[in-house]
Design a protein around this motif. Structure first.
Motif, PDB file in Angstrom:
ATOM      1  N   ARG A   1      -6.110   5.745  -3.940  1.00  0.00           N
ATOM      2  CA  ARG A   1      -6.467   6.214  -2.592  1.00  0.00           C
ATOM      3  C   ARG A   1      -6.275   7.715  -2.407  1.00  0.00           C
ATOM      4  NH1 ARG A   1      -7.097   5.799   1.515  1.00  0.00           N
ATOM      5  NH2 ARG A   1      -7.001   4.135   3.020  1.00  0.00           N
TER       6      ARG A   1
ATOM      7  N   LYS B   1     -11.003  -6.180   8.506  1.00  0.00           N
ATOM      8  CA  LYS B   1     -10.813  -5.741   7.114  1.00  0.00           C
ATOM      9  C   LYS B   1     -10.593  -6.904   6.155  1.00  0.00           C
ATOM     10  CE  LYS B   1      -8.599  -1.244   7.720  1.00  0.00           C
ATOM     11  NZ  LYS B   1      -7.428  -0.474   7.308  1.00  0.00           N
TER      12      LYS B   1
ATOM     13  N   ASP C   1      -1.206   0.985   5.217  1.00  0.00           N
ATOM     14  CA  ASP C   1      -2.641   1.154   5.476  1.00  0.00           C
ATOM     15  C   ASP C   1      -3.378   1.779   4.288  1.00  0.00           C
ATOM     16  OD1 ASP C   1      -4.956   0.922   6.925  1.00  0.00           O
ATOM     17  OD2 ASP C   1      -4.683   2.788   8.038  1.00  0.00           O
ATOM     18  N   ILE C   2      -3.123   1.223   3.095  1.00  0.00           N
ATOM     19  CA  ILE C   2      -3.773   1.789   1.903  1.00  0.00           C
ATOM     20  C   ILE C   2      -4.784   0.825   1.276  1.00  0.00           C
ATOM     21  CG2 ILE C   2      -2.012   3.503   1.322  1.00  0.00           C
ATOM     22  CD1 ILE C   2      -0.834   1.490  -0.685  1.00  0.00           C
TER      23      ILE C   2
ATOM     24  N   ILE D   1      -5.719  -7.598  11.493  1.00  0.00           N
ATOM     25  CA  ILE D   1      -6.769  -6.640  11.087  1.00  0.00           C
ATOM     26  C   ILE D   1      -8.020  -7.416  10.616  1.00  0.00           C
ATOM     27  CG2 ILE D   1      -5.357  -4.603  10.564  1.00  0.00           C
ATOM     28  CD1 ILE D   1      -5.393  -5.623   7.566  1.00  0.00           C
TER      29      ILE D   1
ATOM     30  N   GLU E   1      -1.875   3.508  -4.292  1.00  0.00           N
ATOM     31  CA  GLU E   1      -1.678   4.846  -3.692  1.00  0.00           C
ATOM     32  C   GLU E   1      -2.391   5.918  -4.500  1.00  0.00           C
ATOM     33  OE1 GLU E   1       2.477   5.292  -1.391  1.00  0.00           O
ATOM     34  OE2 GLU E   1       2.679   4.841  -3.503  1.00  0.00           O
TER      35      GLU E   1
ATOM     36  N   ASP F   1      -8.308  -0.997   1.968  1.00  0.00           N
ATOM     37  CA  ASP F   1      -9.429  -0.850   2.911  1.00  0.00           C
ATOM     38  C   ASP F   1     -10.107  -2.172   3.220  1.00  0.00           C
ATOM     39  OD1 ASP F   1      -9.221   1.668   1.015  1.00  0.00           O
ATOM     40  OD2 ASP F   1      -9.797   2.304   3.033  1.00  0.00           O
TER      41      ASP F   1
ATOM     42  N   TRP G   1      -9.692  -6.634   2.318  1.00  0.00           N
ATOM     43  CA  TRP G   1      -8.952  -7.723   1.685  1.00  0.00           C
ATOM     44  C   TRP G   1      -9.880  -8.923   1.470  1.00  0.00           C
ATOM     45  CZ3 TRP G   1      -3.564  -7.557   0.801  1.00  0.00           C
ATOM     46  CH2 TRP G   1      -2.892  -6.469   1.380  1.00  0.00           C
TER      47      TRP G   1
ATOM     48  N   VAL H   1      -0.180  -3.456   4.371  1.00  0.00           N
ATOM     49  CA  VAL H   1      -0.831  -3.310   5.682  1.00  0.00           C
ATOM     50  C   VAL H   1      -0.142  -2.190   6.470  1.00  0.00           C
ATOM     51  CG1 VAL H   1      -1.239  -4.442   7.922  1.00  0.00           C
ATOM     52  CG2 VAL H   1      -1.727  -5.675   5.790  1.00  0.00           C
ATOM     53  N   GLU H   2       1.187  -2.157   6.413  1.00  0.00           N
ATOM     54  CA  GLU H   2       1.918  -1.096   7.123  1.00  0.00           C
ATOM     55  C   GLU H   2       1.578   0.289   6.561  1.00  0.00           C
ATOM     56  OE1 GLU H   2       5.656  -3.881   8.524  1.00  0.00           O
ATOM     57  OE2 GLU H   2       5.980  -2.430   6.926  1.00  0.00           O
TER      58      GLU H   2
END
Ligand code: SF4
Length: 231
Positions: free
Chosen positions: A91, A156, A117-118, A153, A88, A120, A122, A114-115
């Protein structure tokens, strides 16, 4: 949490110049692993911890030049909530995209990330066929759950297969196909014997021919996927 830092890398984050952060500790024991200093407690205890603050400061300093940050290990997900907070901060305070490398053993943490969304991008290792996961001291049911979360996703996610001969045969690849079909980027990575590995065994690597064959095989079986050749 952190024992290593590389300021600049051209190869660890696809398409981006990045800095690479190395966390310590791993719950797997892949025989070919050469990151021994980050995996075995008796080795990582000899290395100094690098405070998260010092890393964030360094990232801020490099921000004009690097375009992303890679967090690798060891196995970064072992750090749970502390890893989430650190991502976090990268980001939202430093404002750089993050790529996270994982062996896929922590689906609950992956789900949270994933929830939120931090992350970008994997990179998830697919070590071998499901019934051989015990050979890396891993639990495939966890990895399977991680795949289930990340297949939502696919743009990503890169799935990485290191072709260590005892763990990756044509038969293994066939058994891995049902999981691979959900992903867009599949990287075939060359196994290169290292001087020092966890198992201490010296295994003869596959020939160039084998890599060509499996790339062709995967391209045929997974026409939608991009097969990335790292060999
Ligand atoms: S997952 Fe395997 S290769 Fe990666 S750090 Fe752990 S033991 Fe080494």
């Amino acid at each position: 949490m952190i024992k290593g830092f590389r300021g600049t890398s051209l190869v660890d984050y696809p398409g981006r110049i990045s800095s690479v952060i190395f966390t310590y500790g791993c719950n797997f024991r892949c025989p070919y692993c050469y990151n021994i200093d980050l995996v075995l407690p008796e080795r990582f205890n000899l290395l100094e911890d690098i405070p998260e603050e010092a890393i964030l400061k360094e990232l801020e300093r490099r921000k004009g030049f690097i375009k992303g940050v890679v967090i690798t290990g060891g196995e970064p997900t072992l750090w749970g909530r502390r890893l989430i907070t650190f991502i976090e901060r990268i980001r939202f305070e430093i404002e750089l995209p993050v790529k996270l490398d994982t062996n896929g053993s922590a689906p609950d943490l992956v789900k949270s990330l994933v929830e939120m969304d931090i992350v970008d991008f994997w990179a998830v290792d697919f070590k071998t066929s499901p019934q051989k996961y015990h050979k890396v001291k891993g639990d495939f049911t966890k990895v399977k759950e991680t795949f289930k979360i990340l297949k939502k996703i696919p743009e990503k996610v890169e799935i990485r297969i290191t072709c260590y001969p005892p763990l990756i045969t044509e038969k293994d690849l066939k058994e891995m196909l049902p999981y691979l079909k959900d992903f867009k980027f599949i990287a075939i990575q060359k196994y290169v014997p290292a001087e020092e590995t966890l198992s201490g065994e010296k295994v003869t690597p596959y020939s160039e021919e084998f890599y060509q064959e499996i790339s062709t095989f995967l391209k045929t079986q997974l026409p939608e996927a991009e097969i990335i050749k790292r060999y």
